[in-house]
Design a protein around this motif. Structure first.
Motif, PDB file in Angstrom:
ATOM      1  N   LEU A  91      -7.287  -6.172   0.005  1.00 60.86           N
ATOM      2  CA  LEU A  91      -7.296  -7.298   0.120  1.00 60.86           C
ATOM      3  C   LEU A  91      -8.431  -7.548  -0.044  1.00 60.86           C
ATOM      4  CD1 LEU A  91      -6.206  -7.361   4.561  1.00 60.86           C
ATOM      5  CD2 LEU A  91      -5.160  -7.518   2.426  1.00 60.86           C
ATOM      6  N   PRO A  92      -8.632  -9.526  -0.061  1.00 55.93           N
ATOM      7  CA  PRO A  92      -9.984  -9.652  -0.589  1.00 55.93           C
ATOM      8  C   PRO A  92     -11.238  -9.322   0.189  1.00 55.93           C
ATOM      9  CG  PRO A  92      -8.376 -11.547  -0.059  1.00 55.93           C
ATOM     10  CD  PRO A  92      -8.143 -10.617   0.889  1.00 55.93           C
ATOM     11  N   ASP A  93     -11.705  -9.067   0.353  1.00 52.12           N
ATOM     12  CA  ASP A  93     -12.530  -8.392   1.284  1.00 52.12           C
ATOM     13  C   ASP A  93     -13.067  -6.637   1.137  1.00 52.12           C
ATOM     14  OD1 ASP A  93     -10.846  -7.507   2.826  1.00 52.12           O
ATOM     15  OD2 ASP A  93     -12.021  -7.976   4.709  1.00 52.12           O
ATOM     16  N   GLY A  94     -11.706  -6.638   0.425  1.00 51.93           N
ATOM     17  CA  GLY A  94     -12.015  -4.718  -0.406  1.00 51.93           C
ATOM     18  C   GLY A  94     -11.200  -3.974   0.776  1.00 51.93           C
ATOM     19  N   VAL A 136      -4.746 -11.094   9.877  1.00 47.29           N
ATOM     20  CA  VAL A 136      -3.553 -10.334   9.043  1.00 47.29           C
ATOM     21  C   VAL A 136      -2.101 -10.214   9.739  1.00 47.29           C
ATOM     22  CG1 VAL A 136      -4.421  -9.744   7.407  1.00 47.29           C
ATOM     23  CG2 VAL A 136      -3.933  -7.653   9.438  1.00 47.29           C
ATOM     24  N   TYR A 137      -1.283 -10.637  10.173  1.00 47.31           N
ATOM     25  CA  TYR A 137       0.662 -10.025  10.088  1.00 47.31           C
ATOM     26  C   TYR A 137       0.946  -9.070   9.455  1.00 47.31           C
ATOM     27  CZ  TYR A 137      -1.324 -15.016  11.615  1.00 47.31           C
ATOM     28  OH  TYR A 137      -2.218 -16.137  11.804  1.00 47.31           O
ATOM     29  N   LEU A 138       1.564  -8.625  10.714  1.00 44.07           N
ATOM     30  CA  LEU A 138       2.204  -7.114  10.476  1.00 44.07           C
ATOM     31  C   LEU A 138       3.877  -7.088  11.741  1.00 44.07           C
ATOM     32  CD1 LEU A 138       2.549  -4.590   9.519  1.00 44.07           C
ATOM     33  CD2 LEU A 138       0.879  -3.630  11.728  1.00 44.07           C
ATOM     34  N   GLU A 139       4.611  -7.101  10.617  1.00 46.93           N
ATOM     35  CA  GLU A 139       5.729  -6.041  11.083  1.00 46.93           C
ATOM     36  C   GLU A 139       6.376  -4.927  11.173  1.00 46.93           C
ATOM     37  OE1 GLU A 139       8.606  -9.453  11.059  1.00 46.93           O
ATOM     38  OE2 GLU A 139       7.869 -10.921  12.390  1.00 46.93           O
ATOM     39  N   GLY A 140       6.335  -3.835  11.592  1.00 46.54           N
ATOM     40  CA  GLY A 140       6.099  -2.043  10.812  1.00 46.54           C
ATOM     41  C   GLY A 140       5.247  -1.178  11.172  1.00 46.54           C
ATOM     42  N   GLU A 141       4.427  -0.668  10.261  1.00 42.26           N
ATOM     43  CA  GLU A 141       2.901   0.350  10.248  1.00 42.26           C
ATOM     44  C   GLU A 141       3.176   0.256   8.790  1.00 42.26           C
ATOM     45  OE1 GLU A 141       3.190   4.866  10.801  1.00 42.26           O
ATOM     46  OE2 GLU A 141       4.980   4.280  10.178  1.00 42.26           O
ATOM     47  N   ALA A 142       1.556   0.168   9.281  1.00 39.46           N
ATOM     48  CA  ALA A 142       0.785   0.146   8.276  1.00 39.46           C
ATOM     49  C   ALA A 142      -0.823   1.005   8.029  1.00 39.46           C
ATOM     50  CB  ALA A 142       0.324  -1.420   8.134  1.00 39.46           C
ATOM     51  N   TYR A 143      -1.222   1.787   8.027  1.00 37.63           N
ATOM     52  CA  TYR A 143      -3.028   2.074   8.099  1.00 37.63           C
ATOM     53  C   TYR A 143      -3.408   1.599   7.715  1.00 37.63           C
ATOM     54  CZ  TYR A 143      -6.568   5.801   7.204  1.00 37.63           C
ATOM     55  OH  TYR A 143      -7.655   6.072   6.622  1.00 37.63           O
ATOM     56  N   PHE A 144      -4.766   1.114   8.307  1.00 37.18           N
ATOM     57  CA  PHE A 144      -5.431  -0.184   7.850  1.00 37.18           C
ATOM     58  C   PHE A 144      -6.595   0.586   7.765  1.00 37.18           C
ATOM     59  CE2 PHE A 144      -2.838  -2.717  10.040  1.00 37.18           C
ATOM     60  CZ  PHE A 144      -2.415  -3.467   9.486  1.00 37.18           C
ATOM     61  N   GLU A 145      -7.871   0.983   6.496  1.00 37.07           N
ATOM     62  CA  GLU A 145      -9.570   0.895   6.194  1.00 37.07           C
ATOM     63  C   GLU A 145      -9.895  -0.018   6.264  1.00 37.07           C
ATOM     64  OE1 GLU A 145      -9.407   4.045   3.268  1.00 37.07           O
ATOM     65  OE2 GLU A 145      -8.226   5.289   4.005  1.00 37.07           O
ATOM     66  N   VAL A 146     -10.886  -0.639   6.898  1.00 39.60           N
ATOM     67  CA  VAL A 146     -10.926  -1.989   7.371  1.00 39.60           C
ATOM     68  C   VAL A 146     -12.918  -2.106   6.418  1.00 39.60           C
ATOM     69  CG1 VAL A 146     -11.806  -3.873   8.297  1.00 39.60           C
ATOM     70  CG2 VAL A 146     -10.251  -2.548   8.702  1.00 39.60           C
ATOM     71  N   ALA A 147     -13.311  -3.083   5.573  1.00 35.30           N
ATOM     72  CA  ALA A 147     -14.276  -3.043   5.038  1.00 35.30           C
ATOM     73  C   ALA A 147     -15.114  -4.032   6.040  1.00 35.30           C
ATOM     74  CB  ALA A 147     -14.142  -4.362   3.484  1.00 35.30           C
ATOM     75  N   LYS A 148     -16.091  -3.978   6.075  1.00 35.71           N
ATOM     76  CA  LYS A 148     -17.263  -3.920   6.664  1.00 35.71           C
ATOM     77  C   LYS A 148     -17.717  -4.908   6.566  1.00 35.71           C
ATOM     78  CE  LYS A 148     -19.528   0.709   8.840  1.00 35.71           C
ATOM     79  NZ  LYS A 148     -19.978   1.097   8.806  1.00 35.71           N
ATOM     80  N   GLN A 149     -17.596  -6.315   7.686  1.00 33.55           N
ATOM     81  CA  GLN A 149     -18.149  -7.716   7.627  1.00 33.55           C
ATOM     82  C   GLN A 149     -18.491  -7.418   8.929  1.00 33.55           C
ATOM     83  OE1 GLN A 149     -16.215 -10.090   5.408  1.00 33.55           O
ATOM     84  NE2 GLN A 149     -15.733  -9.798   4.289  1.00 33.55           N
ATOM     85  N   GLN A 150     -19.761  -7.317   8.781  1.00 30.57           N
ATOM     86  CA  GLN A 150     -20.073  -7.670  10.811  1.00 30.57           C
ATOM     87  C   GLN A 150     -19.690  -9.087  11.466  1.00 30.57           C
ATOM     88  OE1 GLN A 150     -20.878  -5.439  12.887  1.00 30.57           O
ATOM     89  NE2 GLN A 150     -21.733  -3.966  11.605  1.00 30.57           N
ATOM     90  N   ASP A 151     -20.183 -10.326  10.684  1.00 31.77           N
ATOM     91  CA  ASP A 151     -20.004 -11.577  10.679  1.00 31.77           C
ATOM     92  C   ASP A 151     -18.179 -11.856  10.984  1.00 31.77           C
ATOM     93  OD1 ASP A 151     -20.031 -11.590   8.496  1.00 31.77           O
ATOM     94  OD2 ASP A 151     -21.118 -13.782   8.158  1.00 31.77           O
ATOM     95  N   GLU A 199      -8.090  -5.685  16.856  1.00 32.88           N
ATOM     96  CA  GLU A 199      -9.908  -6.367  16.945  1.00 32.88           C
ATOM     97  C   GLU A 199     -10.649  -5.352  15.653  1.00 32.88           C
ATOM     98  OE1 GLU A 199     -13.294  -9.820  17.803  1.00 32.88           O
ATOM     99  OE2 GLU A 199     -10.749  -9.063  18.505  1.00 32.88           O
ATOM    100  N   ALA A 200     -10.994  -5.475  15.002  1.00 34.04           N
ATOM    101  CA  ALA A 200     -11.891  -4.027  14.684  1.00 34.04           C
ATOM    102  C   ALA A 200     -13.151  -4.846  13.368  1.00 34.04           C
ATOM    103  CB  ALA A 200     -11.548  -3.259  13.504  1.00 34.04           C
ATOM    104  N   LEU A 201     -14.204  -4.214  13.464  1.00 32.59           N
ATOM    105  CA  LEU A 201     -15.436  -4.518  12.501  1.00 32.59           C
ATOM    106  C   LEU A 201     -15.428  -3.958  11.145  1.00 32.59           C
ATOM    107  CD1 LEU A 201     -18.316  -5.512  14.958  1.00 32.59           C
ATOM    108  CD2 LEU A 201     -16.583  -7.093  13.872  1.00 32.59           C
ATOM    109  N   GLY A 202     -14.947  -2.696  11.170  1.00 32.97           N
ATOM    110  CA  GLY A 202     -15.063  -1.934  10.164  1.00 32.97           C
ATOM    111  C   GLY A 202     -14.565  -0.497  10.866  1.00 32.97           C
ATOM    112  N   THR A 203     -13.234  -0.130  10.246  1.00 32.72           N
ATOM    113  CA  THR A 203     -12.207   1.086  10.973  1.00 32.72           C
ATOM    114  C   THR A 203     -11.954   1.322  10.422  1.00 32.72           C
ATOM    115  OG1 THR A 203     -12.118   1.836  13.079  1.00 32.72           O
ATOM    116  CG2 THR A 203     -11.416  -0.221  12.395  1.00 32.72           C
ATOM    117  N   LYS A 204     -11.026   2.472  10.594  1.00 32.39           N
ATOM    118  CA  LYS A 204     -10.110   3.335   9.903  1.00 32.39           C
ATOM    119  C   LYS A 204      -8.790   3.638  11.328  1.00 32.39           C
ATOM    120  CE  LYS A 204     -11.798   5.823   6.276  1.00 32.39           C
ATOM    121  NZ  LYS A 204     -12.712   6.151   5.504  1.00 32.39           N
TER     122      LYS A 204
END
Length: 327
Positions: A129-132, A156-171, A184-189
Motif C-alpha cells: 500500500l502507499p504507506d508501506g 481497506v476492504y476485504l472479502e476472503g483471507e489476508a495477512y497484514f503487516e501494517v506500517a505505523k502511523q499513530q495519527d 482497527e490497528a495502528l501498527g501490527t501484524k
C-alpha cells in the motif's frame, strides 16, 4: 466466448456458481489483468444498486449510464445490459438520490478504486500500500482501497483471507472492513479470514493489538498477540482463544498447518484453497481430529490419501466436488 464470460460474472455475483462453473470463473478472472478489471468494474456497478425500481426503469438507467460513458469497451456495454436483465438490479441511488444526479456528478468527485483479486498461486499474492503496509492475499480473495487512503485514515476492504503487516502511523488508524466486522490497528501484524459465504469470521493477532467491532455484538474486542477471535455469523456466538499465531500465517508461503483440528474444519479451509466443495456423509467423521501440514502444490488426491493414513475414510473425487464417508 464473450457471452460465456458474461454468464460467469453474472452467476458469480448472484451466488449461483458451483462445482465446475465456479472453477471456470476463478480460472478466467485470474487469466489476465483485463479480465480482472472487467470483473471488478462490473462488481462495483452491481453493488452500487439498490432494489427500489422496476426492471424497465433499471434497464433505462443502465442505458443512460452507458450513454454517458461511451468510451467503455463494447463488451462492457453488453455485459451491463445483461446484468440489468438477469439480476433485475435496481438503479443507482437511494430513494432520495436520483440516477440523473449520479451521472451529472463531475468525474473528479468520484473516488478511484484500486482492486486486487488473487492468491491462487503456490504462495500468496503480495500488495504494498502507499504507506508501506504489506498485504498477503489468500486464495480467491478480493481486496480494495480508494484514492482517499492515507488522507485522514487508512481504510481497506476485504472479502476472503489476508495477512497484514501494517506500517505505523499513530495519527492515521488502519481499518480493515469486512461485511460483518471492522478491524482497527495502528501498527501490527494480523490475519483475517472473512469469506462472505462462510459462517465463520476469524481474526488472529501476531504482534501489536487490534480493536474488533463486530456486527450484532454490543461491545468491541481487543486482541493481544497469539489470540484468535472467531465469530459465527449464523449463531452470533464468539470464541476467544490462545493460539500459536505463526501457524495461522504459514499459508503465505504455501503451507497450511492444522494443529489437532476436526476434519470438518480442515476441509472448510481447503475448500477455499482449492476451490473444491467437500461433503462429509457422517457427523461422527466430521468431528474426528487430525494434525498435519499440507503444501499448496499437492493435489486434492494427495491430500485425501494423507488424511486417509490417519483417519479411515472413503472418498470420491468428482470434478470440483469431493464426497467423504466412513469405511
Amino acid at each position: 466466448m464473450e457471452n460465456e464470460h458474461s454468464e460467469l460474472i453474472i452467476g458469480y455475483l448472484q451466488g449461483r456458481l458451483q462445482g465446475r462453473s465456479l472453477g471456470d470463473f476463478y480460472a478466467w478472472v485470474n487469466e489476465n489483468a483485463e479480465n480482472k478489471k472487467m470483473f471488478f468494474e462490473t462488481k462495483a456497478l452491481y453493488e452500487a444498486c439498490l432494489p427500489f425500481h422496476k426492471a424497465s426503469e433499471i434497464h433505462d438507467s443502465w442505458l443512460r449510464l452507458l450513454d454517458k460513458r461511451k468510451s467503455r469497451q463494447r463488451k462492457s456495454f453488453s455485459l451491463l445490459i445483461r446484468i440489468s436483465t438477469y439480476a433485475a438490479v435496481a438503479i443507482f441511488a437511494t430513494a432520495i438520490t436520483s440516477i440523473a444526479f449520479l451521472i451529472a456528478r463531475p468525474e473528479r468527485e468520484e473516488a478511484k478504486i484500486t482492486r486486487y483479486f488473487g492468491g491462487d498461486g503456490l504462495g500468496a499474492d503480495m500488495v504494498e500500500l502507499p504507506d508501506g503496509t504489506h498485504v498477503s492475499l489468500g486464495s480467491r480473495t478480493m481486496f480494495s482501497f480508494d484514492d482517499r487512503y492515507g488522507e485522514s485514515d487508512r481504510i481497506v476492504y476485504l472479502e476472503g483471507e489476508a495477512y497484514f503487516e501494517v506500517a505505523k502511523q499513530q495519527d492515521k488508524p488502519f481499518i480493515v472492513k469486512t461485511k460483518e466486522q471492522d478491524i482497527e490497528a495502528l501498527g501490527t501484524k494480523f490475519n483475517v479470514m472473512a469469506y462472505p459465504a462462510d459462517s465463520l469470521l476469524t481474526t488472529t493477532l501476531l504482534e501489536g493489538s487490534v480493536l474488533l467491532t463486530t456486527q450484532n455484538l454490543l461491545h468491541p474486542t481487543i486482541l493481544k498477540p497469539n489470540e484468535q477471535f472467531i465469530y459465527n455469523k449464523k449463531t452470533q456466538l464468539t470464541i476467544l482463544q490462545q493460539v500459536d499465531a505463526n501457524q495461522f500465517v504459514s499459508w503465505t508461503t504455501g503451507y497450511y498447518f492444522f494443529p489437532e483440528q476436526s476434519l470438518e474444519a480442515i476441509l472448510y479451509r481447503l475448500s477455499h484453497v482449492y476451490g473444491v466443495q467437500f461433503t462429509i456423509e457422517s457427523e461422527t467423521l466430521s468431528r474426528r481430529t487430525f494434525t498435519g501440514t499440507f503444501y499448496r502444490g499437492q493435489s486434492i488426491k494427495d491430500i485425501m490419501e494423507i488424511i486417509h493414513l490417519s483417519i479411515p475414510i472413503r472418498y470420491k473425487i468428482d470434478d470440483h466436488h469431493v464426497t467423504i464417508s466412513e469405511i
